[in-house]
Design a protein around this motif. Structure first.
Motif, PDB file in Angstrom:
ATOM      1  N   ILE A 105     -90.492  44.714 -41.350  1.00  0.00           N
ATOM      2  CA  ILE A 105     -91.063  43.869 -40.704  1.00  0.00           C
ATOM      3  C   ILE A 105     -90.891  43.060 -40.204  1.00  0.00           C
ATOM      4  O   ILE A 105     -89.868  42.388 -40.360  1.00  0.00           O
ATOM      5  CB  ILE A 105     -92.366  43.544 -42.240  1.00  0.00           C
ATOM      6  CG1 ILE A 105     -91.191  43.107 -43.501  1.00  0.00           C
ATOM      7  CG2 ILE A 105     -93.490  44.662 -42.751  1.00  0.00           C
ATOM      8  CD1 ILE A 105     -92.219  42.744 -44.162  1.00  0.00           C
ATOM      9  N   GLY A 158     -93.378  53.507 -47.591  1.00  0.00           N
ATOM     10  CA  GLY A 158     -92.192  53.467 -46.365  1.00  0.00           C
ATOM     11  C   GLY A 158     -91.481  52.288 -46.861  1.00  0.00           C
ATOM     12  O   GLY A 158     -91.365  51.172 -46.774  1.00  0.00           O
ATOM     13  N   THR A 159     -90.471  52.835 -47.947  1.00  0.00           N
ATOM     14  CA  THR A 159     -89.399  51.834 -48.105  1.00  0.00           C
ATOM     15  C   THR A 159     -88.356  51.562 -46.819  1.00  0.00           C
ATOM     16  O   THR A 159     -88.282  50.561 -46.887  1.00  0.00           O
ATOM     17  CB  THR A 159     -88.664  52.392 -49.349  1.00  0.00           C
ATOM     18  OG1 THR A 159     -89.636  52.941 -49.769  1.00  0.00           O
ATOM     19  CG2 THR A 159     -87.507  51.529 -49.963  1.00  0.00           C
ATOM     20  N   PHE A 165     -86.102  46.554 -47.682  1.00  0.00           N
ATOM     21  CA  PHE A 165     -86.503  45.416 -46.820  1.00  0.00           C
ATOM     22  C   PHE A 165     -87.877  44.199 -47.656  1.00  0.00           C
ATOM     23  O   PHE A 165     -87.930  43.623 -47.756  1.00  0.00           O
ATOM     24  CB  PHE A 165     -86.241  44.760 -45.905  1.00  0.00           C
ATOM     25  CG  PHE A 165     -86.510  43.737 -44.976  1.00  0.00           C
ATOM     26  CD1 PHE A 165     -85.268  42.720 -45.815  1.00  0.00           C
ATOM     27  CD2 PHE A 165     -87.580  43.409 -44.967  1.00  0.00           C
ATOM     28  CE1 PHE A 165     -85.325  41.143 -45.046  1.00  0.00           C
ATOM     29  CE2 PHE A 165     -88.025  41.727 -43.954  1.00  0.00           C
ATOM     30  CZ  PHE A 165     -86.899  40.629 -44.904  1.00  0.00           C
ATOM     31  N   SER A 166     -88.752  45.112 -47.262  1.00  0.00           N
ATOM     32  CA  SER A 166     -89.935  44.536 -47.271  1.00  0.00           C
ATOM     33  C   SER A 166     -90.282  44.792 -48.693  1.00  0.00           C
ATOM     34  O   SER A 166     -91.229  43.879 -49.511  1.00  0.00           O
ATOM     35  CB  SER A 166     -91.061  45.680 -46.392  1.00  0.00           C
ATOM     36  OG  SER A 166     -91.242  46.890 -46.961  1.00  0.00           O
ATOM     37  N   LYS A 168     -88.790  59.146 -47.786  1.00  0.00           N
ATOM     38  CA  LYS A 168     -87.662  60.327 -48.190  1.00  0.00           C
ATOM     39  C   LYS A 168     -87.344  60.277 -47.854  1.00  0.00           C
ATOM     40  O   LYS A 168     -86.278  61.718 -47.258  1.00  0.00           O
ATOM     41  CB  LYS A 168     -89.683  61.507 -47.443  1.00  0.00           C
ATOM     42  CG  LYS A 168     -89.817  61.417 -46.318  1.00  0.00           C
ATOM     43  CD  LYS A 168     -90.473  62.544 -46.159  1.00  0.00           C
ATOM     44  CE  LYS A 168     -90.551  62.904 -44.378  1.00  0.00           C
ATOM     45  NZ  LYS A 168     -91.432  64.069 -43.558  1.00  0.00           N
ATOM     46  N   VAL A 169     -86.262  59.771 -46.314  1.00  0.00           N
ATOM     47  CA  VAL A 169     -85.201  60.006 -45.906  1.00  0.00           C
ATOM     48  C   VAL A 169     -83.815  59.946 -46.189  1.00  0.00           C
ATOM     49  O   VAL A 169     -84.181  58.858 -46.357  1.00  0.00           O
ATOM     50  CB  VAL A 169     -85.570  59.214 -43.974  1.00  0.00           C
ATOM     51  CG1 VAL A 169     -84.551  59.636 -43.185  1.00  0.00           C
ATOM     52  CG2 VAL A 169     -86.753  59.878 -43.264  1.00  0.00           C
ATOM     53  N   ARG A 201     -82.261  56.306 -44.921  1.00  0.00           N
ATOM     54  CA  ARG A 201     -82.616  55.479 -45.443  1.00  0.00           C
ATOM     55  C   ARG A 201     -82.524  55.196 -46.860  1.00  0.00           C
ATOM     56  O   ARG A 201     -81.818  53.980 -48.056  1.00  0.00           O
ATOM     57  CB  ARG A 201     -84.551  55.311 -45.449  1.00  0.00           C
ATOM     58  CG  ARG A 201     -84.180  55.114 -43.974  1.00  0.00           C
ATOM     59  CD  ARG A 201     -83.898  54.171 -42.894  1.00  0.00           C
ATOM     60  NE  ARG A 201     -84.436  54.763 -42.180  1.00  0.00           N
ATOM     61  CZ  ARG A 201     -83.893  54.457 -40.451  1.00  0.00           C
ATOM     62  NH1 ARG A 201     -81.803  54.099 -40.576  1.00  0.00           N
ATOM     63  NH2 ARG A 201     -83.828  54.061 -39.324  1.00  0.00           N
ATOM     64  N   ALA A 246     -89.464  60.786 -52.705  1.00  0.00           N
ATOM     65  CA  ALA A 246     -90.527  62.091 -52.222  1.00  0.00           C
ATOM     66  C   ALA A 246     -90.890  61.964 -50.662  1.00  0.00           C
ATOM     67  O   ALA A 246     -91.014  60.534 -50.431  1.00  0.00           O
ATOM     68  CB  ALA A 246     -91.367  61.585 -53.494  1.00  0.00           C
ATOM     69  N   ASP A 247     -92.117  62.852 -50.496  1.00  0.00           N
ATOM     70  CA  ASP A 247     -92.396  62.317 -49.209  1.00  0.00           C
ATOM     71  C   ASP A 247     -94.209  61.973 -49.685  1.00  0.00           C
ATOM     72  O   ASP A 247     -94.515  62.361 -50.700  1.00  0.00           O
ATOM     73  CB  ASP A 247     -93.187  63.556 -48.696  1.00  0.00           C
ATOM     74  CG  ASP A 247     -94.255  63.909 -47.838  1.00  0.00           C
ATOM     75  OD1 ASP A 247     -94.012  63.508 -46.488  1.00  0.00           O
ATOM     76  OD2 ASP A 247     -95.132  64.619 -48.050  1.00  0.00           O
ATOM     77  N   ALA A 253     -95.108  56.899 -41.875  1.00  0.00           N
ATOM     78  CA  ALA A 253     -95.365  57.753 -40.290  1.00  0.00           C
ATOM     79  C   ALA A 253     -96.596  57.452 -39.626  1.00  0.00           C
ATOM     80  O   ALA A 253     -97.599  57.671 -40.627  1.00  0.00           O
ATOM     81  CB  ALA A 253     -95.095  59.588 -41.034  1.00  0.00           C
ATOM     82  N   TRP A 280    -103.416  61.220 -44.962  1.00  0.00           N
ATOM     83  CA  TRP A 280    -103.115  60.109 -46.685  1.00  0.00           C
ATOM     84  C   TRP A 280    -104.632  58.614 -47.388  1.00  0.00           C
ATOM     85  O   TRP A 280    -104.298  58.997 -47.950  1.00  0.00           O
ATOM     86  CB  TRP A 280    -101.883  59.042 -46.876  1.00  0.00           C
ATOM     87  CG  TRP A 280    -100.305  59.597 -46.028  1.00  0.00           C
ATOM     88  CD1 TRP A 280    -100.204  61.358 -46.695  1.00  0.00           C
ATOM     89  CD2 TRP A 280     -98.846  59.315 -45.787  1.00  0.00           C
ATOM     90  NE1 TRP A 280     -99.050  61.891 -46.449  1.00  0.00           N
ATOM     91  CE2 TRP A 280     -98.290  60.560 -45.645  1.00  0.00           C
ATOM     92  CE3 TRP A 280     -99.145  57.905 -45.067  1.00  0.00           C
ATOM     93  CZ2 TRP A 280     -97.252  60.431 -44.816  1.00  0.00           C
ATOM     94  CZ3 TRP A 280     -97.871  57.382 -44.405  1.00  0.00           C
ATOM     95  CH2 TRP A 280     -97.003  59.169 -45.202  1.00  0.00           C
TER      96      TRP A 280
HETATM   97  C1  LIG Z   1     -91.141  50.993 -40.258  1.00  0.00           C
HETATM   98  S1  LIG Z   1     -89.633  51.618 -42.105  1.00  0.00           S
HETATM   99  C2  LIG Z   1     -90.614  50.984 -43.186  1.00  0.00           C
HETATM  100  C3  LIG Z   1     -89.951  49.514 -42.798  1.00  0.00           C
HETATM  101  C4  LIG Z   1     -90.535  48.993 -44.361  1.00  0.00           C
HETATM  102  N1  LIG Z   1     -91.643  49.268 -44.786  1.00  0.00           N
HETATM  103  C5  LIG Z   1     -89.262  47.448 -44.363  1.00  0.00           C
HETATM  104  O1  LIG Z   1     -90.545  46.487 -43.297  1.00  0.00           O
HETATM  105  O2  LIG Z   1     -88.602  47.325 -45.012  1.00  0.00           O
HETATM  106  C6  LIG Z   1     -90.734  53.317 -42.146  1.00  0.00           C
HETATM  107  C7  LIG Z   1     -90.596  54.744 -43.154  1.00  0.00           C
HETATM  108  O3  LIG Z   1     -91.753  55.249 -44.042  1.00  0.00           O
HETATM  109  C8  LIG Z   1     -90.080  56.440 -43.914  1.00  0.00           C
HETATM  110  N2  LIG Z   1     -91.487  57.358 -43.799  1.00  0.00           N
HETATM  111  C9  LIG Z   1     -92.338  57.942 -42.486  1.00  0.00           C
HETATM  112  N3  LIG Z   1     -92.859  59.496 -42.988  1.00  0.00           N
HETATM  113  C10 LIG Z   1     -92.563  59.328 -44.454  1.00  0.00           C
HETATM  114  C11 LIG Z   1     -93.479  60.096 -45.278  1.00  0.00           C
HETATM  115  N4  LIG Z   1     -94.022  61.074 -44.899  1.00  0.00           N
HETATM  116  N5  LIG Z   1     -92.774  60.379 -46.862  1.00  0.00           N
HETATM  117  C12 LIG Z   1     -92.104  58.839 -46.996  1.00  0.00           C
HETATM  118  N6  LIG Z   1     -91.265  58.023 -46.086  1.00  0.00           N
HETATM  119  C13 LIG Z   1     -92.162  58.361 -44.608  1.00  0.00           C
HETATM  120  C14 LIG Z   1     -89.062  56.675 -42.840  1.00  0.00           C
HETATM  121  O4  LIG Z   1     -87.904  57.184 -43.667  1.00  0.00           O
HETATM  122  C15 LIG Z   1     -88.714  55.092 -42.591  1.00  0.00           C
HETATM  123  O5  LIG Z   1     -87.584  54.604 -43.916  1.00  0.00           O
END
Ligand SMILES: C[S@@+](CC[C@H](N)C(=O)[O-])C[C@H]1O[C@@H](n2cnc3c(N)ncnc32)[C@H](O)[C@@H]1O
Length: 221
Positions: free
Chosen positions: A37, A61-62, A66-67, A86-87, A90, A109-110, A133, A140
């Motif tokens: 962020i 989206g962890t 950081f956030s 899920k990745v 990360r 998880a997804d 995503a 969702w």
């Molecule tokens: C923009 S980043 C998040 C940044 C975080 N919130 C921060 O500001 O510190 C988006 C994250 O969402 C994860 N992501 C994308 N699609 C996802 C899904 N279907 N399930 C879980 N995580 C997902 C990506 O792997 C990525 O790490």
């Protein structure tokens, strides 16, 4: 970026400094090109967390956490954060950065599946931060509405696609048309859905702040 850099820099100059551990993590994430962020989104989150004082926060989206840690810093002392990623690349960093934080639960998880499971388990949250995503936000939303408490906030990051969401689909590169279409549908839904009252801000790459209404207190024309 939607606002000009000069205005953005001035606004940053008004902000309080980040605690050292967050500042270090931010630098490290930016160095590794992790999309965390932006400063203006941080300020908005801090404001909303201090004002709303949520007890149960869900983050989709962890990335490297950081956030998550940022929100923990500004949420009430008894708040708990559940965060979904899920990745593996990360997750490796996130596990390390979030280790030992009893008020954070990392779900590996997804997000679609995690949301369905949280809804099926009747879990409830009063603050949801959606930052994953972008093309999946619409799919969702149903589960998010199930887990979001009436009166709770849904904060959706990156919803203006650097402003391109406002362009006609014919001026969008073919490869970006699906996300453009899905984000326009998502914004149309959250601004016209009976369950949500939404304001879309040009903060960062666009942030939609939606309040889940507590009943039929507003009717759309
Ligand atoms: C923009 S980043 C998040 C940044 C975080 N919130 C921060 O500001 O510190 C988006 C994250 O969402 C994860 N992501 C994308 N699609 C996802 C899904 N279907 N399930 C879980 N995580 C997902 C990506 O792997 C990525 O790490």
């Amino acid at each position: 970026m939607i606002i000009n850099e000069h205005v953005r820099d001035y606004l940053f100059s008004l902000e309080e400094e980040l605690p050292q551990y967050l500042s270090d993590l931010e630098k490290e994430a930016l160095r590794k090109k992790v999309p965390i962020i932006r400063r203006d989104v941080q300020s908005l989150l801090k404001y909303l967390l201090r004002k709303e004082k949520p007890e149960a926060i869900l983050e989709i989206g962890t990335a490297v956490g950081f956030s998550t840690l940022y929100m923990l810093e500004f949420a009430p002392p008894d708040a708990h954060i559940t965060t979904v990623e899920k990745v593996e690349m990360r997750l490796k960093e996130a596990r390390k950065n979030l280790a030992g934080r009893e008020r954070i639960t990392l779900i590996e998880a997804d997000a679609g599946r995690a949301l369905e499971e949280l809804a099926a388990a009747s879990r409830r949250f009063d603050f949801v931060f959606l930052d994953a995503a972008k093309g999946q936000y619409g799919s969702w939303l149903g589960s998010i509405l199930k887990v979001l408490e009436p009166g709770g906030l849904l904060v959706t990051d990156n919803c203006l696609l650097e402003g391109s969401v406002a362009e006609s689909k014919f001026s969008i590169e073919r490869r970006d048309r699906t996300i453009h279409k899905r984000m326009r549908e998502y914004l149309q839904t959250i601004t016209h859905c009976d369950e949500l009252e939404t304001v879309i801000l040009t903060t960062g790459d666009g942030v939609a702040v939606s309040w889940k209404t507590e009943g039929a207190i507003h009717e759309k024309a």
